[in-house]
Design a protein around this motif. Structure first.
Motif, mmCIF file in Angstrom:
data_model
loop_
_atom_site.group_PDB
_atom_site.id
_atom_site.type_symbol
_atom_site.label_atom_id
_atom_site.label_comp_id
_atom_site.label_asym_id
_atom_site.label_seq_id
_atom_site.Cartn_x
_atom_site.Cartn_y
_atom_site.Cartn_z
ATOM 1 N N VAL A 180 6.560 82.003 107.157
ATOM 2 C CA VAL A 180 7.205 83.247 107.582
ATOM 3 C C VAL A 180 8.706 83.029 107.768
ATOM 4 O O VAL A 180 9.537 83.859 107.347
ATOM 5 C CB VAL A 180 6.574 83.758 108.901
ATOM 6 C CG1 VAL A 180 7.393 84.905 109.483
ATOM 7 C CG2 VAL A 180 5.140 84.201 108.665
ATOM 8 N N MET A 181 9.084 81.889 108.375
ATOM 9 C CA MET A 181 10.492 81.587 108.608
ATOM 10 C C MET A 181 11.247 81.438 107.287
ATOM 11 O O MET A 181 12.340 81.982 107.112
ATOM 12 C CB MET A 181 10.616 80.298 109.431
ATOM 13 C CG MET A 181 12.034 79.960 109.849
ATOM 14 S SD MET A 181 12.117 78.389 110.774
ATOM 15 C CE MET A 181 11.147 78.827 112.222
ATOM 16 N N ILE A 182 10.656 80.723 106.341
ATOM 17 C CA ILE A 182 11.311 80.498 105.053
ATOM 18 C C ILE A 182 11.388 81.794 104.250
ATOM 19 O O ILE A 182 12.408 82.090 103.608
ATOM 20 C CB ILE A 182 10.575 79.403 104.264
ATOM 21 C CG1 ILE A 182 10.787 78.048 104.946
ATOM 22 C CG2 ILE A 182 11.072 79.338 102.814
ATOM 23 C CD1 ILE A 182 9.960 76.927 104.400
ATOM 24 N N ALA A 183 10.327 82.598 104.285
ATOM 25 C CA ALA A 183 10.344 83.892 103.590
ATOM 26 C C ALA A 183 11.458 84.774 104.140
ATOM 27 O O ALA A 183 12.144 85.478 103.382
ATOM 28 C CB ALA A 183 8.989 84.582 103.745
ATOM 29 N N GLY A 184 11.652 84.732 105.461
ATOM 30 C CA GLY A 184 12.735 85.497 106.077
ATOM 31 C C GLY A 184 14.096 85.025 105.599
ATOM 32 O O GLY A 184 15.003 85.837 105.343
ATOM 33 N N GLU B 272 13.495 80.618 93.503
ATOM 34 C CA GLU B 272 12.792 80.058 92.352
ATOM 35 C C GLU B 272 11.459 79.443 92.763
ATOM 36 O O GLU B 272 10.541 79.328 91.937
ATOM 37 C CB GLU B 272 13.657 78.998 91.660
ATOM 38 C CG GLU B 272 14.810 79.556 90.844
ATOM 39 C CD GLU B 272 15.995 79.977 91.718
ATOM 40 O OE1 GLU B 272 16.955 80.538 91.165
ATOM 41 O OE2 GLU B 272 15.957 79.745 92.944
ATOM 42 N N LEU B 273 11.368 79.031 94.014
ATOM 43 C CA LEU B 273 10.113 78.524 94.570
ATOM 44 C C LEU B 273 9.602 79.518 95.605
ATOM 45 O O LEU B 273 10.397 80.132 96.323
ATOM 46 C CB LEU B 273 10.318 77.162 95.240
ATOM 47 C CG LEU B 273 10.665 75.981 94.331
ATOM 48 C CD1 LEU B 273 10.997 74.758 95.183
ATOM 49 C CD2 LEU B 273 9.513 75.663 93.394
ATOM 50 N N SER B 274 8.288 79.663 95.705
ATOM 51 C CA SER B 274 7.721 80.572 96.701
ATOM 52 C C SER B 274 7.881 79.977 98.095
ATOM 53 O O SER B 274 8.063 78.757 98.257
ATOM 54 C CB SER B 274 6.240 80.819 96.420
ATOM 55 O OG SER B 274 5.490 79.631 96.644
ATOM 56 N N ALA B 275 7.801 80.838 99.097
ATOM 57 C CA ALA B 275 7.888 80.369 100.483
ATOM 58 C C ALA B 275 6.750 79.402 100.787
ATOM 59 O O ALA B 275 6.928 78.427 101.536
ATOM 60 C CB ALA B 275 7.843 81.556 101.447
ATOM 61 N N GLU B 276 5.587 79.652 100.188
ATOM 62 C CA GLU B 276 4.435 78.767 100.398
ATOM 63 C C GLU B 276 4.683 77.379 99.813
ATOM 64 O O GLU B 276 4.365 76.365 100.433
ATOM 65 C CB GLU B 276 3.175 79.372 99.763
ATOM 66 C CG GLU B 276 2.628 80.603 100.473
ATOM 67 C CD GLU B 276 3.396 81.872 100.152
ATOM 68 O OE1 GLU B 276 4.274 81.843 99.240
ATOM 69 O OE2 GLU B 276 3.140 82.909 100.797
ATOM 70 N N ASP B 277 5.286 77.326 98.592
ATOM 71 C CA ASP B 277 5.568 76.035 97.963
ATOM 72 C C ASP B 277 6.639 75.261 98.733
ATOM 73 O O ASP B 277 6.546 74.042 98.903
ATOM 74 C CB ASP B 277 6.012 76.225 96.513
ATOM 75 C CG ASP B 277 4.848 76.591 95.593
ATOM 76 O OD1 ASP B 277 3.684 76.411 96.012
ATOM 77 O OD2 ASP B 277 5.100 77.060 94.467
ATOM 78 N N ILE B 278 7.665 75.962 99.180
ATOM 79 C CA ILE B 278 8.721 75.298 99.954
ATOM 80 C C ILE B 278 8.158 74.780 101.265
ATOM 81 O O ILE B 278 8.496 73.680 101.719
ATOM 82 C CB ILE B 278 9.896 76.269 100.216
ATOM 83 C CG1 ILE B 278 10.590 76.611 98.900
ATOM 84 C CG2 ILE B 278 10.909 75.648 101.191
ATOM 85 C CD1 ILE B 278 11.707 77.633 99.032
ATOM 86 N N THR B 279 7.269 75.553 101.876
ATOM 87 C CA THR B 279 6.617 75.114 103.105
ATOM 88 C C THR B 279 5.829 73.836 102.881
ATOM 89 O O THR B 279 5.933 72.877 103.656
ATOM 90 C CB THR B 279 5.678 76.210 103.645
ATOM 91 O OG1 THR B 279 6.448 77.355 104.021
ATOM 92 C CG2 THR B 279 4.904 75.721 104.861
ATOM 93 N N SER B 280 5.042 73.803 101.819
ATOM 94 C CA SER B 280 4.251 72.612 101.512
ATOM 95 C C SER B 280 5.154 71.414 101.257
ATOM 96 O O SER B 280 4.876 70.298 101.723
ATOM 97 C CB SER B 280 3.363 72.869 100.287
ATOM 98 O OG SER B 280 2.386 73.834 100.575
#
Length: 221
Positions: free
Chosen positions: A161-165, A175-183
């Motif tokens: 949620v933080m990264i998506a924000g 270029e990367l999804s928030a989920e991928d960056i989180t992982s």
């Protein structure tokens, strides 16, 4: 006269009820406080001597109480282990939450959050040693494994949620999804934390620098 006696009895019952409620509340606070004290002592034993050193006898000695007293707060060793895990995790989480910037977050303001989650001082070193001991324990204990999975998922959800924000505000690449960056961040930080535990304290900050450089590349230009 009868009416007066009725009022007095009513007031007395209310006082007794209030007193009993207050006593129950104090007992609940004392009970929770004592459980946390046991969890902290268990965490110290795990961090300093390993999970195999955590016995009810050793824990009772650490706390200066009898084994029977421990059974009043925890019904099994696994329950104590889970409590120690949560104690360590909550302390790490609290530091990371305190490091979150109040203003609109960006990659640079995210660095203190990551730093707060690494074992860079004596306190966080102890907490990470507990975590690593419990990772092994959890593989053969279903309740502990479930607790760790749930905790990891909660943390990943919060970070996503933080990264998506930050992406919505143009602070992080899309270029990367928030989920991928989180992982990516989650795995890098966990791996870094484990490696830092092998290093002397005076070398840890320098060894962690490349992690911040890597994460810095995720910032939108």
């Amino acid at each position: 006269m009868g009416h007066l006696r009725y009022i007095i009895r009513l007031q007395w019952r209310r006082r007794v009820k209030h007193h009993k409620h207050k006593v129950r509340k104090l007992r609940k606070v004392d009970h929770d406080s004592r459980r946390e004290e046991v969890a902290a002592a268990a965490a110290r034993l795990i961090a300093n001597k390993g999970l195999e050193a955590l016995t009810t006898r050793a824990l009772a000695k650490e706390l200066g109480c009898s084994i029977g007293v421990l059974s009043h707060y925890f019904s099994s060793k696994e329950e104590i282990v889970i409590a120690a895990f949560r104690w360590a995790d909550q302390r790490i989480d609290l530091r990371m939450q305190e490091a979150v910037a109040d203003e609109s977050p960006n990659i640079q303001s995210f660095f203190p959050v990551i730093k707060a989650g690494l074992p860079l001082d004596v306190e966080s070193d102890l907490e990470w040693r507990v975590r690593l001991n419990l990772h092994t324990f959890a593989l053969t204990h279903d309740a502990s494994l479930l607790a760790e999975r749930e905790k990891n998922q909660q943390f990943r959800d919060l970070m996503t949620v933080m990264i998506a924000g930050m992406q919505d505000k143009g602070h992080v690449i899309k270029e990367l999804s928030a989920e991928d960056i989180t992982s990516l961040a989650f795995d890098l930080v966990n791996g870094m934390a484990k490696n830092l535990l092998m290093c002397p304290f005076e070398e840890r900050e320098a060894k962690a620098e490349y992690l911040f450089r890597l994460i810095g590349y995720l910032g939108a230009v």
